[in-house]
Scaffold this motif. Structure first.
Motif, mmCIF file in Angstrom:
data_model
loop_
_atom_site.group_PDB
_atom_site.id
_atom_site.type_symbol
_atom_site.label_atom_id
_atom_site.label_comp_id
_atom_site.label_asym_id
_atom_site.label_seq_id
_atom_site.Cartn_x
_atom_site.Cartn_y
_atom_site.Cartn_z
ATOM 1 N N LYS A 112 0.842 -1.202 0.000
ATOM 2 C CA LYS A 112 0.000 0.000 0.000
ATOM 3 C C LYS A 112 0.875 1.249 0.000
ATOM 4 O O LYS A 112 0.579 2.229 -0.655
ATOM 5 C CB LYS A 112 -0.916 0.011 1.228
ATOM 6 N N THR A 113 1.957 1.212 0.790
ATOM 7 C CA THR A 113 2.904 2.328 0.846
ATOM 8 C C THR A 113 4.321 1.771 0.807
ATOM 9 O O THR A 113 4.546 0.601 1.122
ATOM 10 C CB THR A 113 2.745 3.145 2.148
ATOM 11 N N ASN A 114 5.243 2.603 0.440
ATOM 12 C CA ASN A 114 6.653 2.219 0.389
ATOM 13 C C ASN A 114 7.260 2.435 1.779
ATOM 14 O O ASN A 114 7.443 3.578 2.199
ATOM 15 C CB ASN A 114 7.373 3.060 -0.657
ATOM 16 N N PRO A 115 7.619 1.373 2.509
ATOM 17 C CA PRO A 115 8.125 1.545 3.864
ATOM 18 C C PRO A 115 9.501 2.212 3.931
ATOM 19 O O PRO A 115 9.870 2.762 4.970
ATOM 20 C CB PRO A 115 8.183 0.119 4.416
ATOM 21 N N ALA A 116 10.242 2.204 2.855
ATOM 22 C CA ALA A 116 11.573 2.819 2.870
ATOM 23 C C ALA A 116 11.517 4.332 2.694
ATOM 24 O O ALA A 116 12.489 5.029 2.979
ATOM 25 C CB ALA A 116 12.452 2.206 1.781
ATOM 26 N N ARG A 117 10.397 4.862 2.243
ATOM 27 C CA ARG A 117 10.268 6.308 2.014
ATOM 28 C C ARG A 117 10.344 7.120 3.302
ATOM 29 O O ARG A 117 10.811 8.239 3.300
ATOM 30 C CB ARG A 117 8.944 6.619 1.327
ATOM 31 N N ASP A 118 9.825 6.567 4.391
ATOM 32 C CA ASP A 118 9.759 7.319 5.642
ATOM 33 C C ASP A 118 10.957 7.104 6.553
ATOM 34 O O ASP A 118 10.904 7.458 7.726
ATOM 35 C CB ASP A 118 8.470 6.946 6.393
ATOM 36 N N VAL A 119 12.011 6.516 6.040
ATOM 37 C CA VAL A 119 13.201 6.245 6.850
ATOM 38 C C VAL A 119 14.189 7.389 6.682
ATOM 39 O O VAL A 119 14.509 7.785 5.551
ATOM 40 C CB VAL A 119 13.852 4.908 6.432
#
Length: 173
Positions: A112-119
């Protein structure tokens, strides 16, 4: 429980939910299908192989930015059997992960979302601006067996001539 299982099976069948893939399986598929078409395929494939072994065999749908942040901190600090790496290396690996997860999100609809974007990414160290000293140049020439007035007869002497040409002209590797 039964209703939950039936609902998730229907959601997967209709494309509303991601399939039950682990991070390793997802990265291996990405390496096999997407990476070969890229210009830096060799390096990306090597990185994906390493990342598939280091990231937990967690379900892709359960992966969070906290998991990736913990991986980042572990890479920077190192642990027994795995030395610490530089911030630049972690950033390059995060670039590969971000690209892979984005492809999985857009093309395969696995996320659903890219988890690496918020790192949060670590800061890259400053670039090196070091020049070879005359003494270092002389020692390298000696080690390569090249005298400036001598003939070039071996491969090592050819390397010395190429190095001198690069130094004189400002050429890069």
């Amino acid at each position: 429980w039964a209703l939950e299982q039936e609902g998730s099976a229907r959601a997967v069948a209709s494309g509303d939910a991601p399939p039950r893939k682990t991070v390793r399986q997802a990265l291996e598929r990405y390496a096999a299908e997407v990476t070969p078409s890229k210009r830096g395929a060799r390096w990306e494939d090597l990185r994906l192989t390493v990342l598939a072994g280091m990231l937990p065999d967690k379900l892709l749908a359960d992966l969070t930015p906290d998991d990736i942040g913990a991986w980042r901190n572990e890479r920077l600090a190192g642990k027994p059997g795995r030395p610490a790496v530089s911030a630049s290396t972690v950033n390059r690996e995060l670039n590969v992960l971000t690209s892979a997860f984005e492809h999985m999100r857009r093309e395969w609809r696995w996320l659903k979302t890219n988890p690496a974007r918020d790192v949060k990414r670590p800061r890259n160290p400053p670039h090196r601006k070091r020049l070879m000293t005359d003494r270092e140049r002389d020692r390298l020439q000696l080690a390569l067996g090249y005298l400036e007035d001598g003939k070039v007869e071996t491969k090592m002497q050819q390397v010395a001539v190429a190095m001198l040409l690069a130094l004189e002209t400002g050429m890069r590797s």
